[in-house]
Design a protein around this motif. Structure first.
Motif, short mmCIF file in Angstrom:
data_model
loop_
_atom_site.label_atom_id
_atom_site.label_comp_id
_atom_site.label_asym_id
_atom_site.label_seq_id
_atom_site.Cartn_x
_atom_site.Cartn_y
_atom_site.Cartn_z
N THR A 66 63.74 18.56 50.53
CA THR A 66 63.68 17.10 50.00
C THR A 66 62.27 17.06 49.38
OG1 THR A 66 63.33 16.29 52.36
CG2 THR A 66 64.81 16.93 52.05
N GLY A 67 62.42 16.31 47.95
CA GLY A 67 61.21 15.59 47.24
C GLY A 67 60.40 16.19 47.14
N ASP A 68 58.93 15.92 47.75
CA ASP A 68 57.75 16.56 48.30
C ASP A 68 57.74 17.28 48.88
OD1 ASP A 68 56.97 15.39 44.89
OD2 ASP A 68 56.18 13.91 46.21
N SER A 69 58.31 17.14 49.73
CA SER A 69 58.28 17.74 50.78
C SER A 69 59.04 20.01 50.60
CB SER A 69 59.02 17.36 52.28
OG SER A 69 59.02 18.24 53.07
N ASP A 70 58.74 20.58 50.87
CA ASP A 70 58.68 22.21 50.76
C ASP A 70 58.96 22.65 52.24
OD1 ASP A 70 59.26 21.90 48.17
OD2 ASP A 70 58.02 23.67 47.56
N ALA A 71 60.46 22.72 52.49
CA ALA A 71 60.42 24.01 53.59
C ALA A 71 59.44 25.55 53.19
CB ALA A 71 61.70 23.85 54.30
N PRO A 72 58.48 25.89 54.04
CA PRO A 72 57.93 27.07 53.38
C PRO A 72 58.65 28.28 53.51
CG PRO A 72 56.34 25.76 54.41
CD PRO A 72 57.21 25.21 54.40
N TYR A 73 59.16 28.89 52.81
CA TYR A 73 60.58 29.99 53.23
C TYR A 73 60.01 31.05 53.92
CZ TYR A 73 62.42 34.51 52.42
OH TYR A 73 63.12 35.73 52.61
N ALA A 74 58.64 31.32 54.26
CA ALA A 74 58.15 32.38 55.30
C ALA A 74 58.23 31.54 56.69
CB ALA A 74 56.59 32.13 54.67
N ASP A 75 57.47 30.62 57.04
CA ASP A 75 57.85 29.45 57.62
C ASP A 75 59.23 29.76 58.62
OD1 ASP A 75 55.70 29.03 57.99
OD2 ASP A 75 55.83 27.08 57.46
N VAL A 76 60.67 29.38 57.51
CA VAL A 76 62.08 29.48 57.65
C VAL A 76 62.06 30.85 58.66
CG1 VAL A 76 64.15 29.24 56.96
CG2 VAL A 76 62.36 27.58 56.82
N GLU A 77 61.47 31.93 57.40
CA GLU A 77 62.43 33.01 57.69
C GLU A 77 62.08 33.67 59.14
OE1 GLU A 77 63.29 37.27 56.36
OE2 GLU A 77 60.69 36.30 55.93
N THR A 78 60.97 33.14 59.57
CA THR A 78 60.18 33.32 60.59
C THR A 78 60.83 32.40 61.78
OG1 THR A 78 57.97 34.13 60.25
CG2 THR A 78 57.83 33.45 62.60
N SER A 79 60.54 31.41 61.89
CA SER A 79 61.57 30.54 63.10
C SER A 79 63.16 31.46 63.53
CB SER A 79 61.69 28.68 62.79
OG SER A 79 62.50 28.95 61.75
N LEU A 80 63.83 31.80 61.76
CA LEU A 80 65.27 32.02 62.08
C LEU A 80 65.35 33.25 63.38
CD1 LEU A 80 67.02 31.56 58.36
CD2 LEU A 80 67.13 30.42 60.61
#
Length: 129
Positions: A66-80
């Protein structure tokens, strides 16, 4: 009145009845409690096939940007891999397409039949709350 009894019942009846197999409604609601897990389920429903986890992670990271706040792909994949998929697998909503490889997931029958009337599916697939 309205207190939980020793068997997890309220005055309205049992809240921990099995839904499918050993999965209870309480477990399903806990699994649906996090927006990231709801996004995974909604994406799998839309795709209607086994999907590589990397595609799911890309979708979720993009949806959470959202806007300037990116959800880092690596963090998302690790949490998944370490948090969200195990929870969805434990309650029987998703399964590994190939349990030996663990690189793609699919909805189970329970995941496919989960009623959307609960409002858990985001309307535009980008919102999750």
């Amino acid at each position: 009145m309205g207190k939980n009894g020793p068997s997890g019942e309220r005055s309205g009846g049992p809240v921990g009845l099995p839904v499918e197999g050993n999965t209870t409604r309480d477990e399903l609601f806990r699994a649906l409690a996090h927006a990231r897990r709801r996004r995974v389920l909604a994406y799998l429903r839309r795709e209607q096939r086994a999907v590589p986890v990397e595609h799911v992670a890309t979708y979720v990271a993009t949806a959470e940007t959202t806007g300037d706040s990116d959800a880092p792909y690596a963090d998302v994949e690790t949490s998944l891999y370490h948090v969200h998929l195990p929870k969805l697998i434990d309650v029987g909503l998703v399964a590994w397409a190939d349990p030996d490889r663990r690189d793609a997931i699919r909805l189970t029958t329970l995941g496919e039949e989960l009623p959307t009337t609960l409002g858990w599916v985001p309307g535009d697939l980008t919102s999750g709350d």
